[in-house]
Design an enzyme around this catalytic site. Structure first.
Site, mmCIF file in Angstrom:
data_model
loop_
_atom_site.group_PDB
_atom_site.id
_atom_site.type_symbol
_atom_site.label_atom_id
_atom_site.label_comp_id
_atom_site.label_asym_id
_atom_site.label_seq_id
_atom_site.Cartn_x
_atom_site.Cartn_y
_atom_site.Cartn_z
ATOM 1 N N ASP A 105 28.612 35.848 42.406
ATOM 2 C CA ASP A 105 29.634 36.719 41.824
ATOM 3 C C ASP A 105 29.400 36.973 40.337
ATOM 4 O O ASP A 105 30.310 36.834 39.514
ATOM 5 C CB ASP A 105 31.027 36.110 42.010
ATOM 6 C CG ASP A 105 31.306 35.776 43.467
ATOM 7 O OD1 ASP A 105 31.892 34.703 43.729
ATOM 8 O OD2 ASP A 105 30.909 36.569 44.335
ATOM 9 N N GLU A 152 36.300 44.220 47.729
ATOM 10 C CA GLU A 152 36.551 43.193 46.702
ATOM 11 C C GLU A 152 35.631 43.416 45.511
ATOM 12 O O GLU A 152 34.854 44.372 45.495
ATOM 13 C CB GLU A 152 36.304 41.812 47.301
ATOM 14 C CG GLU A 152 34.893 41.654 47.855
ATOM 15 C CD GLU A 152 34.743 40.426 48.754
ATOM 16 O OE1 GLU A 152 35.733 39.741 49.068
ATOM 17 O OE2 GLU A 152 33.595 40.129 49.124
#
Ligand code: 6LW
Length: 566
Positions: A44, A228
């Site tokens: 991420d 997301e």
């Protein structure tokens, strides 16, 4: 400014070997770099630029310190400079609100002299888990957490608009989901003086509309699950929304939308997804690519960082999700990822950014523990609430107290580890430990999560000291097997783990010179089979001591720890 791209001359492309990373020749390194750019558990990624300096943060879930900050000047070489979360007080952890840290994807941004990290601590209640920390020095110290009321779910991002307004973007479950894994992307203005959301919360991308064919998309293959990781960029007067979707595993992908207004309506790029390796084989060099962020260099080039895995021994991803880099051509309305082709794919080798090469000093493979503080690479599982480790600088040894906590629950065990960053590695430590009772044990552990580990540990059995190799693997109920054991007598014991991809060998020495194999040809693929949050993390190797549920005044001394890989 048009970016200049090199065609990769074949004589420079090295031969792919079992090397963990592709070893580029010296000449090759002048023109190319190999992925991942930050190895070991570094998922991420989010990036920002300040002048000629780049800063990047990755997610760390239950590991502490949390939110590592990396620094680069060429986008290829990165140095760990600190952590966003390095004090228990920051997350005001307390029993009532869930005293577990569980830090999902973060975003790092810079605005007018201040760095911002916005993140999610899913260890807290659903409706108040997103927070911001700030700093003027990216290496820290970072502020206490400013929790944001009314900001649900995960993957928050901040966008600083030209007019001084700041916007919060994140994902949320749909009020009326059209399909099971629907997540909407929402946006709302935020006051960064009070950390309060202001104005209306606007759903800016609702995948349910695509699902129902209500939106002119024509993109049946636009995987709609799990929208997301949103980030907003402004370019040529348009707002761009980069979103990851498909879930962070084999279907992972990145798509982009744009609008003339910050709150939309957003229309999608018909070439979406603009980045994915989902059609690669499951033992390709890089897979799972997604959760991206983009940055424009001081020379007007655009680059994308995103997570990727390196399956090996089949579709096994022991290393977890790492950070990759891929070039972007944004000379037109829409960004084109890996414009030299294969377009949209993240490859093991790409041509370097048009930035001066800036490698950092090589790290020592051995930590002699002769410093006052633990090195930045060392991490804990969950937040230590007491100091149970001591660096005795004169002697240069790390002392770890035996505590009742064991390394198979979501607690803070007496474990200090570092990321496995290579497919092939050797880890060695010198330990001094005398177990006094049979529930006392200490040694070296390689762990993917609380249920998938090899433990090379010394303990007491029938009054004698034994070195044991224990294998723990998640099956229906955890299986904990003693794979091998041998009686040992010396106070100092040298422990060694070696991996050639998924083939592990465990050895020991009582004098540091004569090594004996305790077990070999052990299958390491259990370190990829994590369940639960372990699916998001990666493998750590380190030192461990426990008295297995009982109090103890004993401790283990570690003289040094050595980790090297290729
Ligand atoms: C993260 C989500 C994702 O919050 O996985 O890969 C989740 N992307 O955006 C955990 O890392």
């Amino acid at each position: 400014m048009k970016s200049c791209y090199f065609i990769i001359p074949l004589f420079i492309l090295p031969i792919l070997t079992c090397h963990s990373q592709i070893e580029l020749s010296k000449k090759g390194q002048e023109y190319y770099y190999s992925n991942p750019i930050i190895t070991g558990m570094n998922p991420d990624p989010s990036i920002c630029r300040v002048g000629e300096d780049y800063y990047l943060v990755t997610s760390t879930f239950g590991f502490y310190p949390g939110l590592p900050i990396y620094h680069s000047r060429d986008l290829v070489h990165w140095k760990l400079i600190g952590y966003g979360i390095d004090r228990p007080s920051q997350l005001n952890l307390n029993e009532s609100e869930g005293d577990k840290i569980n830090l999902y994807a973060a975003t790092i941004r810079y605005n007018k002299g201040v760095f911002y990290i916005i993140n999610t601590n899913t260890g807290r209640r659903h409706e108040d888990r997103n927070f911001v920390i700030t700093a003027t020095n990216p290496a820290g110290p970072w502020s206490e957490a400013h929790y944001i009321e009314g900001a649900p779910r995960i993957d928050p991002s901040l966008f600083f608009d030209d007019d001084g307004k700041v916007y919060y973007t994140g994902n949320d479950t749909a009020a009326n989901p059209v399909f099971e894994k629907q997540r909407n992307i929402w946006m709302q203005e935020i006051d960064i003086n009070t950390w309060k959301l202001v104005g209306n919360k606007v759903i800016v991308v609702d995948p349910g509309n695509y699902y129902k064919g209500l939106v002119l998309s024509g993109k049946e293959n636009l995987l709609l699950d799990f929208f997301e990781g949103p980030h907003v960029y402004k370019k040529d007067g348009k707002y761009y929304l980069l979103i990851s979707h498909g879930g962070t595993f084999w279907e992972h992908a990145v798509s982009i939308w744009n609008s003339d207004s910050i709150f939309g309506p957003y229309v999608l790029d018909n070439k979406n997804p603009i980045a994915t390796n989902r059609d690669f084989s499951h033992n390709s060099y890089i897979h799972h690519t997604g959760h991206a962020d983009m940055v424009e260099t001081q020379n007007g080039e655009w680059w994308m960082v995103l997570l990727g895995t390196r399956p090996y021994g089949g579709d096994f991803t022991n290393l977890g999700r790492e950070t990759c880099l891929v070039p972007v051509d944004w000379s037109g309305e829409w960004p084109v990822v890996n414009p030299l082709g294969p377009v949209g794919r993240i490859m093991p080798i790409h041509r370097r950014p048009n930035l001066p090469n800036h490698p950092w000093e090589e790290k020592d493979i051995r930590d002699n523990f002769d410093t006052k503080k633990l090195g930045l690479d060392w991490n804990f599982m969950q937040t230590p609430k007491e100091v149970w480790w001591h660096l005795d600088a004169p002697s240069g040894k790390l002392k770890i107290n035996l505590r009742p906590e064991i390394i198979d629950k979501n607690v803070n065990p007496s474990f200090i580890g570092q990321r496995q960053a290579h497919k092939n590695f050797t880890a060695i430590t010198k330990m001094e430990f005398i177990p006094k009772v049979e529930n006392e044990t200490a040694g070296m552990v390689i762990t993917r999560d609380v249920s998938n580990q090899f433990q090379l540990v010394k303990t007491l059995k029938n009054g004698a000291e034994y070195l044991q190799l224990i294998r723990k693997e998640v099956v229906n109920d955890k299986i904990e097997l003693i794979i091998a054991e041998t009686q040992v007598s010396s106070k100092a014991l040298y422990l060694k783990m070696e991996a050639l991809e998924q083939l592990f060998t465990f050895s020991f020495s009582e004098d540091g010179k004569n090594w004996k194999i305790l077990a070999k040809d052990q299958d390491g693929r259990l370190l990829s089979n994590a369940l639960g949050i372990g699916r998001f993390t990666g493998t750590f190797i380190g030192m461990y001591a426990t008295s297995k549920g009982k109090e103890s005044s004993n401790s283990a001394l570690f003289d040094w720890f050595e980790y090297s890989g290729f």
